[in-house]
Design a protein around this motif. Structure first.
Motif, mmCIF file in Angstrom:
data_model
loop_
_atom_site.group_PDB
_atom_site.id
_atom_site.type_symbol
_atom_site.label_atom_id
_atom_site.label_comp_id
_atom_site.label_asym_id
_atom_site.label_seq_id
_atom_site.Cartn_x
_atom_site.Cartn_y
_atom_site.Cartn_z
ATOM 1 N N ARG A 93 33.044 19.130 -39.052
ATOM 2 C CA ARG A 93 33.072 18.270 -38.223
ATOM 3 C C ARG A 93 32.628 18.672 -36.570
ATOM 4 O O ARG A 93 33.652 19.402 -36.319
ATOM 5 C CB ARG A 93 33.960 17.155 -38.201
ATOM 6 C CG ARG A 93 34.125 16.646 -39.472
ATOM 7 C CD ARG A 93 35.473 15.975 -39.607
ATOM 8 N NE ARG A 93 35.808 15.440 -40.933
ATOM 9 C CZ ARG A 93 36.506 16.138 -41.895
ATOM 10 N NH1 ARG A 93 36.892 17.368 -41.569
ATOM 11 N NH2 ARG A 93 36.893 16.066 -42.969
ATOM 12 N N ASP A 94 31.986 18.287 -35.911
ATOM 13 C CA ASP A 94 31.746 18.358 -34.384
ATOM 14 C C ASP A 94 32.276 17.148 -33.873
ATOM 15 O O ASP A 94 31.788 16.030 -34.126
ATOM 16 C CB ASP A 94 30.496 18.652 -34.070
ATOM 17 C CG ASP A 94 30.100 20.042 -34.607
ATOM 18 O OD1 ASP A 94 30.875 21.077 -34.400
ATOM 19 O OD2 ASP A 94 29.015 20.398 -34.992
ATOM 20 N N PHE A 95 33.081 17.201 -32.677
ATOM 21 C CA PHE A 95 33.447 15.946 -32.315
ATOM 22 C C PHE A 95 32.866 15.760 -30.635
ATOM 23 O O PHE A 95 32.537 16.985 -30.030
ATOM 24 C CB PHE A 95 34.901 16.117 -31.840
ATOM 25 C CG PHE A 95 35.984 16.133 -33.322
ATOM 26 C CD1 PHE A 95 36.298 15.130 -33.899
ATOM 27 C CD2 PHE A 95 36.296 17.504 -33.703
ATOM 28 C CE1 PHE A 95 36.936 15.164 -35.144
ATOM 29 C CE2 PHE A 95 36.768 17.520 -35.038
ATOM 30 C CZ PHE A 95 37.282 16.446 -35.641
ATOM 31 N N LEU A 96 32.849 14.579 -30.344
ATOM 32 C CA LEU A 96 32.457 14.168 -29.033
ATOM 33 C C LEU A 96 33.335 14.770 -28.083
ATOM 34 O O LEU A 96 34.601 14.956 -28.326
ATOM 35 C CB LEU A 96 32.455 12.679 -28.769
ATOM 36 C CG LEU A 96 31.141 11.884 -29.487
ATOM 37 C CD1 LEU A 96 31.421 10.315 -29.336
ATOM 38 C CD2 LEU A 96 30.009 12.305 -28.985
ATOM 39 N N GLU A 97 32.956 15.432 -27.058
ATOM 40 C CA GLU A 97 33.851 16.351 -25.917
ATOM 41 C C GLU A 97 34.851 15.376 -25.476
ATOM 42 O O GLU A 97 34.790 14.330 -25.278
ATOM 43 C CB GLU A 97 32.954 16.674 -24.965
ATOM 44 C CG GLU A 97 33.967 17.725 -23.958
ATOM 45 C CD GLU A 97 32.720 18.250 -22.865
ATOM 46 O OE1 GLU A 97 33.606 18.826 -21.997
ATOM 47 O OE2 GLU A 97 31.554 18.405 -23.140
ATOM 48 N N GLY A 98 36.078 16.052 -25.772
ATOM 49 C CA GLY A 98 37.735 15.254 -25.251
ATOM 50 C C GLY A 98 37.757 14.012 -26.045
ATOM 51 O O GLY A 98 38.679 13.375 -25.519
#
Length: 158
Positions: A93-98
């Motif tokens: 998974r890649d998350f939205l920054e912060g």
């Protein structure tokens, strides 16, 4: 060097905390009895990863956590009839920054026959891509771990 291991009933992903921490004796008893428990690797409060042993469901899950305790990588192992574990699914998974919101994720679904399905999902805007391939299934097998011996399950370089 073997990492520090702490035990609990489960890891609460949303609250990023251990549920019902327990000592080695209780966890070992659960392992021997085939009852579920979780091993926290590295720290009781900020583990690098956790190993969910759902022995009664013939499954082991491994969750790798980033600095914000978000589960960025997941392994799912199924216990086969011969007692070995088969890595049946990996999700990155890649998350939205912060944020804890997942921006995109890629799931690899492995079959013992060598079939592989890759699903990539984008969430903003929503889009799903799927590809099919083949792989060598021999690399996806692991021995079922003895109590406290989780190093082979938490390898990042698979």
């Amino acid at each position: 060097m073997k990492p520090e291991v702490h035990y609990c009933k489960s890891w609460f992903r949303l609250k990023k905390t251990a549920i019902e921490p327990c000592d080695d004796t209780v966890a070992r008893s659960r392992h021997v009895s085939g009852l579920p428990y979780t091993a926290l690797i590295g720290s009781a409060s900020k583990p690098a990863c956790f190993v969910e042993l759902l022995i009664d469901k013939r499954m082991i899950g491994v969750g790798f956590l980033d600095a914000m305790l978000r589960e960025y990588l997941t392994y799912q192992f199924q216990k086969e009839a011969d007692g070995k574990l088969f890595l049946s699914m990996v999700t990155h998974r890649d998350f939205l920054e912060g944020s804890d919101k997942v921006e995109e994720g890629t799931t690899y679904v492995f079959q013992p026959s060598g079939e592989l399905v890759i699903r990539k999902e984008h969430f903003y805007p929503h889009k799903l891509e799927e590809a099919h391939s083949n792989f060598d299934p021999l690399r996806n097998y692991e021995a079922f771990p003895e109590f406290g011996e989780y190093l082979e399950l938490i390898k990042l370089d698979r």
